[in-house]
Design a protein around this motif. Structure first.
Motif: not given
Length: 229
Positions: A215-221
């Protein structure tokens, strides 16, 4: 659609596998409040993905509920914490003692008290943040890494650091329900008055469909199994 405008991109501040039970990828404010710069904050823990309930500790659930768990029995306690960005250290507070073990009722009571009655004009910010490091990343962008292990902080105010440098270890100091890393970006070096700043991570992996995916430039849940090395 969650409010998440132009997040600042930084490096993931931990190594190995992690879960974020409180994350702006699931709700905003992620911690249920905008106070203390926490609007877009993350909490990170390590869990046993193969046990029912994915507990963060090595002992049984009955011990956790009734007699507490030693800090050393938490998977993440003592794990190294890394600087998420290049910058200058503008805050570094150590020496705030950790309880020897977690206690469900006492920790819940302490969390409720600090969430509802903390007064920045008279209360010590360390009662909430514990041992912490604050890094100035750019004008009006500061990274705060909180609840660090007592005696583990390896940087000092005024020090220039690089992304990926070790700054301390995951602990259970301050307003901490269990050992974890609290991480946030904010617009001031003063946690007591700061506003939260949106943040995403430049690269990490999540375990999805029985494989690790980048994942790039991601915001995990709060459901994502996260990995970064």
């Amino acid at each position: 659609m969650l409010e998440m405008y132009e997040p600042i991109i930084v490096e993931f501040p931990l190594r190995g596998e992690w879960l974020s039970p409180n994350t702006p990828g699931t709700k905003v404010p992620s911690h249920g409040t905008n106070q203390l710069g926490t609007r877009y904050a993350y909490d990170f823990i390590q869990v046993d993905w193969n046990r029912i309930g994915t507990p963060a500790y090595r002992v049984g659930v009955m011990q956790y509920l009734f007699s507490g768990v030693k800090l050393s029995d938490y998977y993440c306690w003592g794990q190294e914490v890394y600087s998420p960005c290049d910058g200058i250290v503008v805050g570094a507070e150590d020496g705030y003692a950790e309880n020897e073990k977690t206690n469900l009722l006492a920790d819940m009571s302490n969390a409720y008290k600090n969430a509802h009655y903390f007064d920045p004009e008279k209360d010590d910010i360390q009662s909430v943040a514990g041992n912490y490091v604050i890094i100035k990343y750019s004008e009006n962008v500061y990274a705060a890494l909180c609840h660090l292990q007592t005696g583990s902080i390896q940087v000092s105010v005024g020090q220039m650091i690089k992304k990926g440098e070790v700054i301390g270890r995951v602990g259970h100091s301050g307003n901490s329900f269990a050992p974890h890393l609290h991480f946030q970006l904010m617009d001031s070096s003063d946690i007591s008055v700061a506003n939260g700043v949106p943040c995403a991570f430049e690269q990490y992996e999540i375990f999805r469909d029985n494989e690790w995916q980048i994942i790039e430039n991601g915001i995990p849940t709060d459901k994502d199994r996260i990995r970064f090395w």
